[in-house]
Design a protein around this motif. Structure first.
Motif, PDB file in Angstrom:
ATOM      1  N   THR A   1       0.972  -1.174   0.167  1.00  0.00           N
ATOM      2  CA  THR A   1      -0.116  -0.052   0.104  1.00  0.00           C
ATOM      3  C   THR A   1       0.657   1.148  -0.042  1.00  0.00           C
ATOM      4  N   MET A   2       0.338   2.315  -0.515  1.00  0.00           N
ATOM      5  CA  MET A   2       0.945   3.668  -0.574  1.00  0.00           C
ATOM      6  C   MET A   2       0.058   4.726   0.153  1.00  0.00           C
ATOM      7  N   PRO A   3       0.182   4.885   1.516  1.00  0.00           N
ATOM      8  CA  PRO A   3      -0.674   5.706   2.101  1.00  0.00           C
ATOM      9  C   PRO A   3      -0.476   7.191   1.745  1.00  0.00           C
ATOM     10  N   LEU A   4      -1.570   8.009   1.391  1.00  0.00           N
ATOM     11  CA  LEU A   4      -1.373   9.354   0.980  1.00  0.00           C
ATOM     12  C   LEU A   4      -2.101  10.188   1.789  1.00  0.00           C
ATOM     13  N   GLU A   5      -1.626  11.583   1.557  1.00  0.00           N
ATOM     14  CA  GLU A   5      -2.506  12.586   2.294  1.00  0.00           C
ATOM     15  C   GLU A   5      -2.437  13.779   1.149  1.00  0.00           C
ATOM     16  N   MET A   6      -3.667  14.387   1.208  1.00  0.00           N
ATOM     17  CA  MET A   6      -3.631  15.279   0.362  1.00  0.00           C
ATOM     18  C   MET A   6      -4.566  16.640   0.794  1.00  0.00           C
ATOM     19  N   TYR A   7      -3.928  17.759   0.453  1.00  0.00           N
ATOM     20  CA  TYR A   7      -4.707  19.116   1.107  1.00  0.00           C
ATOM     21  C   TYR A   7      -4.369  20.030  -0.091  1.00  0.00           C
ATOM     22  N   GLU A   8      -5.377  21.045   0.228  1.00  0.00           N
ATOM     23  CA  GLU A   8      -5.332  22.078  -0.927  1.00  0.00           C
ATOM     24  C   GLU A   8      -5.250  23.320  -0.143  1.00  0.00           C
ATOM     25  N   THR A   9      -4.669  24.227  -0.816  1.00  0.00           N
ATOM     26  CA  THR A   9      -4.615  25.832  -0.374  1.00  0.00           C
ATOM     27  C   THR A   9      -5.172  26.698  -1.569  1.00  0.00           C
ATOM     28  N   PRO A  10      -5.253  27.933  -1.287  1.00  0.00           N
ATOM     29  CA  PRO A  10      -5.550  28.578  -2.305  1.00  0.00           C
ATOM     30  C   PRO A  10      -4.862  28.585  -3.669  1.00  0.00           C
ATOM     31  N   GLU A  11      -3.354  28.411  -3.157  1.00  0.00           N
ATOM     32  CA  GLU A  11      -2.516  28.623  -4.331  1.00  0.00           C
ATOM     33  C   GLU A  11      -2.027  27.045  -4.920  1.00  0.00           C
TER      34      GLU A  11
ATOM     35  N   ILE B   1       9.111  10.052   2.841  1.00  0.00           N
ATOM     36  CA  ILE B   1       7.927  10.751   2.476  1.00  0.00           C
ATOM     37  C   ILE B   1       8.258  11.674   1.458  1.00  0.00           C
ATOM     38  N   LEU B   2       7.322  11.266   0.182  1.00  0.00           N
ATOM     39  CA  LEU B   2       7.508  12.127  -1.078  1.00  0.00           C
ATOM     40  C   LEU B   2       6.543  13.242  -0.930  1.00  0.00           C
ATOM     41  N   THR B   3       6.957  14.383  -1.046  1.00  0.00           N
ATOM     42  CA  THR B   3       5.891  15.524  -1.101  1.00  0.00           C
ATOM     43  C   THR B   3       5.944  16.254  -2.383  1.00  0.00           C
ATOM     44  N   LEU B   4       4.771  16.283  -2.944  1.00  0.00           N
ATOM     45  CA  LEU B   4       4.533  16.896  -4.169  1.00  0.00           C
ATOM     46  C   LEU B   4       3.680  18.279  -4.122  1.00  0.00           C
ATOM     47  N   ARG B   5       4.277  19.193  -4.519  1.00  0.00           N
ATOM     48  CA  ARG B   5       3.606  20.323  -4.296  1.00  0.00           C
ATOM     49  C   ARG B   5       3.100  21.007  -5.889  1.00  0.00           C
ATOM     50  N   LEU B   6       1.749  20.811  -6.033  1.00  0.00           N
ATOM     51  CA  LEU B   6       1.241  21.233  -7.328  1.00  0.00           C
ATOM     52  C   LEU B   6       0.397  22.419  -7.339  1.00  0.00           C
ATOM     53  N   PRO B   7       1.234  23.441  -8.101  1.00  0.00           N
ATOM     54  CA  PRO B   7       0.588  24.640  -8.094  1.00  0.00           C
ATOM     55  C   PRO B   7      -0.762  24.516  -9.022  1.00  0.00           C
ATOM     56  N   LYS B   8      -1.870  25.444  -8.574  1.00  0.00           N
ATOM     57  CA  LYS B   8      -3.260  25.163  -9.230  1.00  0.00           C
ATOM     58  C   LYS B   8      -2.970  25.877 -10.639  1.00  0.00           C
ATOM     59  N   ALA B   9      -3.713  25.520 -11.776  1.00  0.00           N
ATOM     60  CA  ALA B   9      -3.758  26.227 -12.832  1.00  0.00           C
ATOM     61  C   ALA B   9      -4.240  27.517 -12.560  1.00  0.00           C
ATOM     62  N   GLU B  10      -4.007  28.636 -13.473  1.00  0.00           N
ATOM     63  CA  GLU B  10      -4.357  29.928 -13.291  1.00  0.00           C
ATOM     64  C   GLU B  10      -5.768  30.193 -13.399  1.00  0.00           C
ATOM     65  N   HIS B  11      -6.538  29.222 -14.187  1.00  0.00           N
ATOM     66  CA  HIS B  11      -8.005  29.467 -14.151  1.00  0.00           C
ATOM     67  C   HIS B  11      -8.727  28.729 -12.904  1.00  0.00           C
ATOM     68  N   GLU B  12      -7.917  27.873 -12.160  1.00  0.00           N
ATOM     69  CA  GLU B  12      -8.721  27.444 -10.902  1.00  0.00           C
ATOM     70  C   GLU B  12      -8.593  28.217  -9.462  1.00  0.00           C
ATOM     71  N   LYS B  13      -7.418  29.170  -9.474  1.00  0.00           N
ATOM     72  CA  LYS B  13      -7.135  30.041  -8.675  1.00  0.00           C
ATOM     73  C   LYS B  13      -8.222  30.748  -8.109  1.00  0.00           C
ATOM     74  N   PRO B  14      -8.330  31.180  -6.827  1.00  0.00           N
ATOM     75  CA  PRO B  14      -9.585  32.232  -6.634  1.00  0.00           C
ATOM     76  C   PRO B  14      -9.491  33.494  -7.112  1.00  0.00           C
ATOM     77  N   LYS B  15     -10.339  34.240  -7.547  1.00  0.00           N
ATOM     78  CA  LYS B  15     -10.155  35.605  -8.230  1.00  0.00           C
ATOM     79  C   LYS B  15     -10.741  36.576  -7.368  1.00  0.00           C
TER      80      LYS B  15
END
Length: 158
Positions: free
Chosen positions: A44-54, A129-143
């Motif tokens: 198994t590969m346990p994961l965590e995922m969270y989202e920030t505004p960016e 621990i592998l940490t991925l920081r995935l910037p949101k596409a511009e059209h997904e960011k809050p305006k």
């Protein structure tokens, strides 16, 4: 688990949903019961995922995996993580008492909740621990939308 009222009429009947839930829990959820066709416990590969505004941050627990044995890909909203561990050599004179480590390939694919800019993604690896920081596409960011008083739009004051 859903709360059910007791009824003498229905006491011997189990709903199909309850039966399927119980089957799933007993057969698949308990990690100690997960076995592959080889009889070895599945990796198994346990994961965590969270989202920030960016950005979206995904963390994967991959102990015993060398950084060069990690592969991360993103395609059409799906993030796929692959990790590979090698089985250590054993010797004929060894007597195993426990052998619970999983070896081989682990693969985990997840759908991300928002589109990301994969070209700007960052991946770090520390202490298993592998940490991925995935910037949101511009059209997904809050305006932010500026609110202008009506008096300023009309050019006059009231």
């Amino acid at each position: 688990m859903a709360l059910q009222r007791w009824s003498p009429f229905f006491r011997d009947f189990v709903s199909l949903r309850d039966a399927v839930d119980r089957l799933f829990e007993e057969s698949f959820v308990n990690a100690d019961r997960l076995f592959s066709w080889t009889g070895v416990a599945a990796r198994t590969m346990p994961l965590e995922m969270y989202e920030t505004p960016e950005e979206i941050v995904v963390r994967a627990l991959v102990p015993g995996v060398a950084p060069e044995k990690l592969d991360v890909s993103y395609q059409q909203g799906v993030l796929t993580l692959r990790a590979q561990t090698e089985t250590p050599p054993s010797h004929d004179d060894w007597i195993w008492h426990f052998r619970e480590f999983g070896y081989g390939e682990m693969i985990r694919s997840i759908s991300l909740p928002k589109a990301v800019d994969a070209d700007r993604a960052q991946a770090t690896f520390e202490n298993g621990i592998l940490t991925l920081r995935l910037p949101k596409a511009e059209h997904e960011k809050p305006k932010q939308i500026k609110v202008t008083p009506v008096a300023q739009i009309a050019g006059g004051t009231k």
